[in-house]
Design a protein around this motif. Structure first.
Motif, PDB file in Angstrom:
ATOM      1  N   ARG A   1      30.596  77.069  67.788  1.00 18.45           N
ATOM      2  CA  ARG A   1      31.258  78.705  68.200  1.00 18.45           C
ATOM      3  C   ARG A   1      32.563  78.282  67.846  1.00 18.45           C
ATOM      4  NH1 ARG A   1      30.816  77.974  74.650  1.00 18.45           N
ATOM      5  NH2 ARG A   1      33.051  79.613  74.429  1.00 18.45           N
ATOM      6  N   ALA A   2      32.980  76.889  67.019  1.00 17.39           N
ATOM      7  CA  ALA A   2      34.451  76.653  66.034  1.00 17.39           C
ATOM      8  C   ALA A   2      34.058  77.419  65.063  1.00 17.39           C
ATOM      9  CB  ALA A   2      34.636  75.402  65.887  1.00 17.39           C
ATOM     10  N   ILE A   3      33.002  77.594  64.678  1.00 10.69           N
ATOM     11  CA  ILE A   3      32.789  78.496  63.186  1.00 10.69           C
ATOM     12  C   ILE A   3      32.927  79.916  63.237  1.00 10.69           C
ATOM     13  CG2 ILE A   3      31.330  79.234  61.229  1.00 10.69           C
ATOM     14  CD1 ILE A   3      30.426  75.900  61.787  1.00 10.69           C
ATOM     15  N   LEU A   4      32.166  80.451  64.541  1.00 11.05           N
ATOM     16  CA  LEU A   4      31.806  81.716  64.894  1.00 11.05           C
ATOM     17  C   LEU A   4      33.300  82.494  64.658  1.00 11.05           C
ATOM     18  CD1 LEU A   4      30.215  84.816  65.696  1.00 11.05           C
ATOM     19  CD2 LEU A   4      30.357  83.463  67.817  1.00 11.05           C
ATOM     20  N   GLU A   5      34.098  81.734  65.753  1.00 13.96           N
ATOM     21  CA  GLU A   5      35.538  82.130  66.216  1.00 13.96           C
ATOM     22  C   GLU A   5      36.793  82.498  65.264  1.00 13.96           C
ATOM     23  OE1 GLU A   5      34.530  80.933  70.794  1.00 13.96           O
ATOM     24  OE2 GLU A   5      35.515  79.436  69.624  1.00 13.96           O
ATOM     25  N   THR A   6      36.305  80.846  64.558  1.00 12.16           N
ATOM     26  CA  THR A   6      37.917  80.589  63.745  1.00 12.16           C
ATOM     27  C   THR A   6      37.833  81.556  62.407  1.00 12.16           C
ATOM     28  OG1 THR A   6      38.985  79.556  62.385  1.00 12.16           O
ATOM     29  CG2 THR A   6      36.695  78.651  62.507  1.00 12.16           C
ATOM     30  N   ALA A   7      38.969  81.336  61.765  1.00  7.51           N
ATOM     31  CA  ALA A   7      39.021  81.962  60.525  1.00  7.51           C
ATOM     32  C   ALA A   7      39.451  80.808  59.558  1.00  7.51           C
ATOM     33  CB  ALA A   7      40.649  83.562  61.024  1.00  7.51           C
ATOM     34  N   ILE A   8      39.627  79.693  59.893  1.00  5.15           N
ATOM     35  CA  ILE A   8      39.526  78.946  59.070  1.00  5.15           C
ATOM     36  C   ILE A   8      38.219  79.046  58.201  1.00  5.15           C
ATOM     37  CG2 ILE A   8      40.167  76.447  59.144  1.00  5.15           C
ATOM     38  CD1 ILE A   8      42.416  78.558  59.508  1.00  5.15           C
ATOM     39  N   LYS A   9      38.380  78.646  56.577  1.00  6.20           N
ATOM     40  CA  LYS A   9      36.871  78.583  56.564  1.00  6.20           C
ATOM     41  C   LYS A   9      36.642  77.277  56.055  1.00  6.20           C
ATOM     42  CE  LYS A   9      37.943  82.185  53.403  1.00  6.20           C
ATOM     43  NZ  LYS A   9      38.155  83.077  51.164  1.00  6.20           N
ATOM     44  N   ASP A  10      37.677  76.037  56.282  1.00  6.74           N
ATOM     45  CA  ASP A  10      36.874  74.741  55.858  1.00  6.74           C
ATOM     46  C   ASP A  10      36.721  73.921  57.234  1.00  6.74           C
ATOM     47  OD1 ASP A  10      37.123  74.958  52.691  1.00  6.74           O
ATOM     48  OD2 ASP A  10      39.015  74.455  53.094  1.00  6.74           O
ATOM     49  N   VAL A  11      35.799  74.046  57.737  1.00  7.70           N
ATOM     50  CA  VAL A  11      35.733  73.666  59.288  1.00  7.70           C
ATOM     51  C   VAL A  11      35.139  72.372  58.900  1.00  7.70           C
ATOM     52  CG1 VAL A  11      34.745  73.757  60.930  1.00  7.70           C
ATOM     53  CG2 VAL A  11      36.182  75.641  60.276  1.00  7.70           C
TER      54      VAL A  11
END
Length: 406
Positions: free
Chosen positions: A77-87
């Motif tokens: 869910r975090a990857i889907l929602e965030t615009a930050i590339k380095d997760v």
């Protein structure tokens, strides 16, 4: 039983990538000016503001590197929602320093942390993790970004204002005598939730708790209390002595309803006066005086205006109207503010308060609330949300600034 139609516009909201990147860039400008090498963001609304996700995660922003988002749960869910590339996934916060070294080859020499919301025990824990890093107060850096709302944020707040207006319209059509303050607030909440209201309000201070519905009818409006506001209400019990209580709503009495709304993360905070039947002359006069004061304050709110001077001029205007004793609280319990910032949290800096030398800037948004309390008799007032524009200000609130007769 009550059945309310659902708002069809309740889709998954993803903050646009350019919006997040712009916020990160603005943050880095403030970091550089303050000489802070990095910022470690742990407060959920701040994480959401700078990353676009409110999952269980931590955001690390370095002045000369790309931001890192460390996610405990839930990674997809975090990857889907965030615009930050380095997760980066983590099982424990203790893995974060090693993750920073892995990505950036070093830990920062100075790092900001939001001292206004981080508990001392957490601060000590983070200092132990970053034992060679000087930890500074990063709150001013975060506030400098968040207090200026973007076009995207204004659109979100206008959406919340629309839900708030629908809810006030519902109140007007359904307010009846013989119902307790608490019961009517429950009906309001059920309706508002179907329109997209989260039912929960975000508050920044650890001693504050947001509650959506603050209703005070007749003499309960004239009861002062612990709430940092001109009016308080009885609350449901001694353990929660704020807002609506068990008193039954009656005809011909002044009723002040304060509604906090959160839609897709953004808040609206509005108060209006109601009456079932005909309001007594003294209460109607005070209600109309509050409307006059609101317009007076709104006209004074423009870029460059000093917050403390606006506060003082409103106090003088209220006194000239004959309400020096009742304005902003009982004589010995006067509130020192007449408006507060609002956005991802119900109450944010800056505050339109006594003694503030801060100047208004375009993009600032305030919930402005000139209110009166008449001890043991009633409360009267209004609260509307106002946006500072390039040349002046305008209401973001869509609910009519008036007294509602039911």
């Amino acid at each position: 039983m009550y059945f309310f139609p659902m708002n069809p516009d309740l889709t998954l909201d993803i903050t646009p990538v350019p919006e997040i990147l712009s916020r990160i860039n603005t943050l880095k400008i403030h970091m550089e000016a303050a000489g802070v090498q990095a910022l470690f963001v742990t407060h959920r609304p701040d994480i959401y503001y700078f990353s676009g996700t409110a999952q269980d995660c931590y955001l690390y922003v370095c002045l000369d590197k790309a931001p890192l988002l460390f996610v405990k749960r839930y990674l997809p869910r975090a990857i889907l929602e965030t615009a930050i590339k380095d997760v980066l996934p983590i099982l424990s916060v203790t893995q974060i320093p090693d993750g920073i070294v892995f990505a950036h080859q070093r830990l920062p020499s100075t790092m900001g942390l939001a001292f206004d919301v981080v508990p001392i025990r957490d601060y000590q824990f983070y200092q132990g993790l970053f034992n060679k890093t000087e930890i500074l107060d990063g709150t001013p850096l975060i506030e400098a970004c968040r207090q200026i709302k973007s076009t995207y944020e204004i659109q979100q707040m206008e959406s919340a204002a629309g839900v708030s207006k629908k809810t006030f319209d519902f109140m007007t059509k359904n307010l009846t005598p013989g119902v307790s303050e608490m019961e009517f607030c429950g009906r309001i909440e059920a309706f508002a939730r179907c329109q997209g209201h989260s039912g929960k309000l975000q508050m920044r201070h650890y001693r504050s708790e947001g509650f959506s519905f603050h209703l005070m009818s007749g003499e309960t409006g004239g009861l002062a209390g612990a709430l940092d506001s001109p009016v308080c209400g009885t609350g449901t019990c001694t353990a929660y002595p704020f807002g609506a209580g068990p008193k039954l709503i009656r005809e011909n009495e002044p009723i002040l309803i304060d509604l906090g709304t959160m839609v897709k993360g953004y808040h609206m905070d509005e108060s209006r006066m109601f009456v079932i039947g005909k309001m007594e002359p003294a209460a109607m006069a005070a209600s109309l005086a509050a409307l006059e004061l609101l317009n007076f304050i709104q006209e004074a709110m423009k870029p460059g205006a000093v917050m403390g001077e606006i506060f003082n001029s409103a106090v003088k205007a209220a006194a000239k109207m004959g309400y020096a004793n009742e304005y902003l609280g009982l004589p010995h319990l006067k509130s020192r503010f007449v408006g507060h910032g609002i956005g991802l949290e119900l109450v944010e800096n800056p505050i339109l308060a006594k003694g503030r030398s801060t100047q208004l800037k375009p993009g600032m948004v305030f919930a402005v609330e000139p209110k009166f309390i008449f001890k043991d008799r009633f409360a009267a007032g209004i609260e509307s949300v106002i946006l500072i524009t390039d040349r002046g200000s305008r209401f973001l609130s869509q609910t009519e600034n008036q007294v509602f007769c039911c």
